[in-house]
Design a protein around this motif. Structure first.
Motif, PDB file in Angstrom:
ATOM      1  N   ASP A  81       0.855  -1.186   0.000  1.00 22.37           N
ATOM      2  CA  ASP A  81       0.000   0.000   0.000  1.00 22.37           C
ATOM      3  C   ASP A  81       0.893   1.239   0.000  1.00 22.37           C
ATOM      4  O   ASP A  81       1.748   1.402   0.873  1.00 22.37           O
ATOM      5  N   PRO A  82       0.711   2.131  -0.987  1.00 25.87           N
ATOM      6  CA  PRO A  82       1.578   3.312  -1.048  1.00 25.87           C
ATOM      7  C   PRO A  82       1.204   4.400  -0.050  1.00 25.87           C
ATOM      8  O   PRO A  82       1.904   5.404   0.038  1.00 25.87           O
ATOM      9  N   MET A  83       0.112   4.216   0.673  1.00 26.19           N
ATOM     10  CA  MET A  83      -0.311   5.253   1.618  1.00 26.19           C
ATOM     11  C   MET A  83       0.663   5.364   2.784  1.00 26.19           C
ATOM     12  O   MET A  83       1.070   4.367   3.376  1.00 26.19           O
ATOM     13  N   THR A  84       1.055   6.590   3.100  1.00 25.79           N
ATOM     14  CA  THR A  84       1.889   6.852   4.277  1.00 25.79           C
ATOM     15  C   THR A  84       1.169   7.860   5.177  1.00 25.79           C
ATOM     16  O   THR A  84       0.459   8.746   4.689  1.00 25.79           O
ATOM     17  N   VAL A  85       1.361   7.708   6.477  1.00 25.82           N
ATOM     18  CA  VAL A  85       0.661   8.549   7.453  1.00 25.82           C
ATOM     19  C   VAL A  85       1.674   9.092   8.452  1.00 25.82           C
ATOM     20  O   VAL A  85       2.511   8.349   8.974  1.00 25.82           O
ATOM     21  N   SER A  86       1.599  10.384   8.717  1.00 26.25           N
ATOM     22  CA  SER A  86       2.464  11.007   9.730  1.00 26.25           C
ATOM     23  C   SER A  86       1.645  12.037  10.505  1.00 26.25           C
ATOM     24  O   SER A  86       0.659  12.584  10.001  1.00 26.25           O
ATOM     25  N   THR A 105      -7.673   4.621  -4.345  1.00 24.24           N
ATOM     26  CA  THR A 105      -9.002   4.553  -3.740  1.00 24.24           C
ATOM     27  C   THR A 105      -8.852   4.577  -2.222  1.00 24.24           C
ATOM     28  O   THR A 105      -8.265   3.662  -1.643  1.00 24.24           O
ATOM     29  N   PHE A 106      -9.364   5.624  -1.619  1.00 22.48           N
ATOM     30  CA  PHE A 106      -9.273   5.770  -0.165  1.00 22.48           C
ATOM     31  C   PHE A 106     -10.456   5.037   0.463  1.00 22.48           C
ATOM     32  O   PHE A 106     -11.601   5.230   0.064  1.00 22.48           O
ATOM     33  N   ARG A 107     -10.201   4.225   1.490  1.00 26.39           N
ATOM     34  CA  ARG A 107     -11.212   3.347   2.081  1.00 26.39           C
ATOM     35  C   ARG A 107     -11.455   3.699   3.552  1.00 26.39           C
ATOM     36  O   ARG A 107     -10.589   4.264   4.223  1.00 26.39           O
ATOM     37  N   ALA A 108     -12.643   3.329   4.005  1.00 25.99           N
ATOM     38  CA  ALA A 108     -13.041   3.636   5.380  1.00 25.99           C
ATOM     39  C   ALA A 108     -12.153   2.897   6.371  1.00 25.99           C
ATOM     40  O   ALA A 108     -11.984   1.677   6.264  1.00 25.99           O
ATOM     41  N   PRO A 109     -11.590   3.592   7.364  1.00 29.62           N
ATOM     42  CA  PRO A 109     -10.733   2.921   8.352  1.00 29.62           C
ATOM     43  C   PRO A 109     -11.531   2.117   9.372  1.00 29.62           C
ATOM     44  O   PRO A 109     -10.982   1.248  10.042  1.00 29.62           O
ATOM     45  N   PHE A 110     -12.813   2.399   9.505  1.00 29.77           N
ATOM     46  CA  PHE A 110     -13.694   1.628  10.392  1.00 29.77           C
ATOM     47  C   PHE A 110     -15.134   1.791   9.892  1.00 29.77           C
ATOM     48  O   PHE A 110     -15.424   2.644   9.045  1.00 29.77           O
ATOM     49  N   ALA A 111     -16.022   0.980  10.420  1.00 30.70           N
ATOM     50  CA  ALA A 111     -17.421   1.042  10.011  1.00 30.70           C
ATOM     51  C   ALA A 111     -18.128   2.217  10.692  1.00 30.70           C
ATOM     52  O   ALA A 111     -17.803   2.585  11.824  1.00 30.70           O
ATOM     53  N   VAL A 213      -3.491   9.361  13.947  1.00 27.56           N
ATOM     54  CA  VAL A 213      -2.549   8.532  13.200  1.00 27.56           C
ATOM     55  C   VAL A 213      -2.804   7.037  13.386  1.00 27.56           C
ATOM     56  O   VAL A 213      -2.837   6.277  12.405  1.00 27.56           O
ATOM     57  N   PRO A 214      -3.042   6.531  14.643  1.00 28.96           N
ATOM     58  CA  PRO A 214      -3.283   5.090  14.794  1.00 28.96           C
ATOM     59  C   PRO A 214      -4.514   4.585  14.058  1.00 28.96           C
ATOM     60  O   PRO A 214      -4.589   3.401  13.734  1.00 28.96           O
ATOM     61  N   VAL A 215      -5.465   5.478  13.784  1.00 25.44           N
ATOM     62  CA  VAL A 215      -6.676   5.051  13.069  1.00 25.44           C
ATOM     63  C   VAL A 215      -6.344   4.534  11.668  1.00 25.44           C
ATOM     64  O   VAL A 215      -7.007   3.627  11.153  1.00 25.44           O
ATOM     65  N   PHE A 216      -5.284   5.076  11.058  1.00 29.98           N
ATOM     66  CA  PHE A 216      -4.957   4.744   9.683  1.00 29.98           C
ATOM     67  C   PHE A 216      -3.742   3.834   9.543  1.00 29.98           C
ATOM     68  O   PHE A 216      -3.393   3.439   8.421  1.00 29.98           O
ATOM     69  N   LYS A 217      -3.101   3.516  10.642  1.00 36.52           N
ATOM     70  CA  LYS A 217      -1.938   2.634  10.578  1.00 36.52           C
ATOM     71  C   LYS A 217      -2.377   1.221  10.294  1.00 36.52           C
ATOM     72  O   LYS A 217      -3.295   0.688  10.900  1.00 36.52           O
ATOM     73  N   ARG A 218      -1.692   0.571   9.334  1.00 40.09           N
ATOM     74  CA  ARG A 218      -1.997  -0.831   8.993  1.00 40.09           C
ATOM     75  C   ARG A 218      -1.229  -1.761   9.913  1.00 40.09           C
ATOM     76  O   ARG A 218      -0.109  -1.496  10.276  1.00 40.09           O
TER      77      ARG A 218
END
Length: 218
Positions: A81-86, A105-111, A213-218
């Motif tokens: 995944d090329p997405m990076t978060v800081s 395509t940006f996707r929902a991090p939670f329902a 930030v933790p919401v989007f960390k894989r």
């Protein structure tokens, strides 16, 4: 012919017949003796031996047909995944700078339930409902215990919205797709040095700001 002439001729013919009979008898006796003395193997060999110089056929061993080697099935390669978060701060908020390429395509991090608000920046002010001006969406996702606010680039120019206001989404559901690598509305509204395509903030169920930030960390 006189009787004296006939007598010597009869004697001569009789002697010749006797001699011929004895000769035939000797030949017959010799043939019998030769058959008795010669071994049967000699006769058999004479009847079965190949002519001199004739090639002898040598049976060839069966040739094994090689079996085809099994073709290895290539294993699928996971594309990173090329997405990076800081993290950073601005306007008194804890923020996440999310960098993604065009075509992502940006996707929902939670329902949760989706709310979409549209804003514009005109003459140094944030406004709404003005035609022929870039429009920037704020995409909210709200669950029972948290809410995240996403600030991508302009609709129709930088992003294409996939969800609609009021939709309920599951985790991983597509929200929008980037058309360019244009910056978030944060760069237009607050800080032009920001280059991230999405700027996000988050609150807990009580409305208190939390680190996004933790919401989007894989």
């Amino acid at each position: 012919m006189s009787g004296e002439d006939q007598h010597p001729l009869a004697q001569t013919l009789g002697s010749a017949a006797v001699g011929l009979g004895l000769g035939l008898a000797v030949l017959g006796l010799g043939f019998v003796v030769s058959r008795m003395t010669l071994p049967e193997s000699t006769v058999a060999a004479a009847s079965t031996s190949s002519p001199i110089g004739a090639p002898t056929a040598t049976p060839r061993p069966p040739v094994a047909t090689p079996s085809p080697s099994p073709t290895a099935t290539p294993k699928p390669t996971d594309t990173p995944d090329p997405m990076t978060v800081s993290g950073f701060t601005g306007q008194g908020l804890r923020l996440a700078a999310i960098n993604i390429p065009a075509g992502y395509t940006f996707r929902a991090p939670f329902a949760g339930k989706v709310t979409i608000a549209l804003y514009q920046f005109i003459d140094g002010e944030i406004r709404t409902g003005v035609t022929d001006q870039p429009t920037y969406p704020y995409v909210f996702i709200r669950s029972a215990d948290r809410e995240v606010k996403l600030r991508p680039g302009a609709v129709g120019r930088d992003i294409q919205l996939i969800v609609k206001d009021g939709d309920t989404v599951e985790v991983g559901a597509p929200l929008f797709k980037t058309l360019t690598a244009g910056a978030s509305s944060w760069a237009t509204f607050y800080d032009s040095s920001v280059t991230a395509q999405v700027v996000a903030s988050a609150v807990n169920g009580s409305g208190e700001g939390i680190d996004p930030v933790p919401v989007f960390k894989r």
